[in-house]
Design a protein around this motif. Structure first.
Motif, PDB file in Angstrom:
ATOM      1  N   UNK A  96      18.827 -47.423 -17.144  1.00  0.00           N
ATOM      2  CA  UNK A  96      18.547 -46.128 -16.523  1.00  0.00           C
ATOM      3  C   UNK A  96      19.839 -45.340 -16.289  1.00  0.00           C
ATOM      4  N   UNK A  97      20.951 -46.051 -16.160  1.00  0.00           N
ATOM      5  CA  UNK A  97      22.238 -45.400 -15.913  1.00  0.00           C
ATOM      6  C   UNK A  97      22.920 -45.019 -17.226  1.00  0.00           C
ATOM      7  N   UNK A  98      22.900 -45.928 -18.195  1.00  0.00           N
ATOM      8  CA  UNK A  98      23.557 -45.680 -19.483  1.00  0.00           C
ATOM      9  C   UNK A  98      22.526 -45.240 -20.515  1.00  0.00           C
ATOM     10  N   UNK A  99      21.878 -44.130 -20.255  1.00  0.00           N
ATOM     11  CA  UNK A  99      20.830 -43.689 -21.165  1.00  0.00           C
ATOM     12  C   UNK A  99      21.387 -42.951 -22.380  1.00  0.00           C
ATOM     13  N   UNK A 100      22.694 -42.748 -22.426  1.00  0.00           N
ATOM     14  CA  UNK A 100      23.307 -42.133 -23.602  1.00  0.00           C
ATOM     15  C   UNK A 100      23.796 -43.166 -24.613  1.00  0.00           C
ATOM     16  N   UNK A 101      23.452 -44.429 -24.387  1.00  0.00           N
ATOM     17  CA  UNK A 101      23.862 -45.497 -25.296  1.00  0.00           C
ATOM     18  C   UNK A 101      22.777 -46.557 -25.360  1.00  0.00           C
ATOM     19  N   UNK A 102      22.910 -47.451 -26.321  1.00  0.00           N
ATOM     20  CA  UNK A 102      22.058 -48.636 -26.387  1.00  0.00           C
ATOM     21  C   UNK A 102      22.837 -49.784 -25.778  1.00  0.00           C
ATOM     22  N   UNK A 103      22.304 -50.345 -24.694  1.00  0.00           N
ATOM     23  CA  UNK A 103      22.973 -51.432 -23.990  1.00  0.00           C
ATOM     24  C   UNK A 103      22.473 -52.760 -24.545  1.00  0.00           C
ATOM     25  N   UNK A 104      23.401 -53.593 -24.999  1.00  0.00           N
ATOM     26  CA  UNK A 104      23.048 -54.879 -25.592  1.00  0.00           C
ATOM     27  C   UNK A 104      23.482 -56.011 -24.666  1.00  0.00           C
TER      28      UNK A 104
END
Length: 220
Positions: A96-104
């Protein structure tokens, strides 16, 4: 040593037999200066950040990092956790915080149909039990800490090295050990080769919390 040195420092470009993709590779990043101070070319299809995008897991830093990611033109942006974020109270809400990236985090991303498969690991200083979950067919592996003997400054993880020998990715991207910024190559018994990049942006010693190295651009 397990790996041979691949140039004294990370080369600006390296070509390997894989689908053509330009990448910006980022390792540990100093937040005392803010993300906008990090030298980064606008060119590239894929941006990889290998963790430590905050100082001591501060949520405000994570939000600032997300804003910065949103300003970058890369079509795909991939991020993994570093030791600074690993136990942050907001890590359960990271998507929800890093919605400008794909978190792996123990998960994969296929860059396009039939394209490179990138797997991002969870952080563990050594003996990570989750490395057994890295699937066969992984083209690019992102692990915050480096593998033993491969651009690791003598502080790498032997379990990660074993996993690399099993999975045989073309590229491994890490950071964490700032003074080991550089590259190495591992020749596998099958004749294939894995390139290891320690893409740490911070310096060492007095410069440990300051940006000393820009992003690395490579072509695969």
């Amino acid at each position: 040593r397990h790996c041979s040195a691949f140039s004294a420092l990370v080369p600006s470009t390296y070509t390997a037999p894989l689908a053509l993709h330009s990448m910006g590779l980022l390792g540990s990043k100093a937040f005392s200066q803010g993300p906008a101070t990090l030298p980064l070319s606008d060119a590239g299809d894929i941006l990889i950040h290998a963790g430590d995008f905050t100082a001591y897991g501060k949520e405000a830093h994570a939000k600032d990092f997300n804003d910065w990611l949103g300003e970058l033109p890369h079509r795909i942006k991939l991020v993994v956790v570093g030791n600074h974020e690993n136990n942050a109270e907001w890590i359960g809400r990271v998507e929800d915080i890093l919605w400008n990236a794909t978190f792996l985090r123990q998960s994969s991303h296929e860059c396009h149909i039939g394209g490179p498969v990138v797997f991002g690991t969870d952080f563990c200083p050594s003996g990570n039990p989750y490395y057994d979950q890295i699937p066969e067919g992984t083209s690019i592996l992102i692990a915050h800490g480096p593998a033993a003997g491969c651009a690791d400054g003598g502080k790498g993880c032997s379990s990660l090295l074993e996993a690399v020998r099993r999975v045989k990715p073309v590229l491994v991207v890490s950071g964490h050990v700032h003074f080991a910024h550089g590259a190495a190559a591992l020749q596998l018994p099958t004749g294939e080769r894995t390139i290891f990049l320690n893409a740490a942006n911070c310096g060492s010693g007095p410069k440990e919390r300051s940006i000393a190295h820009g992003a690395i651009a490579i072509e695969l």
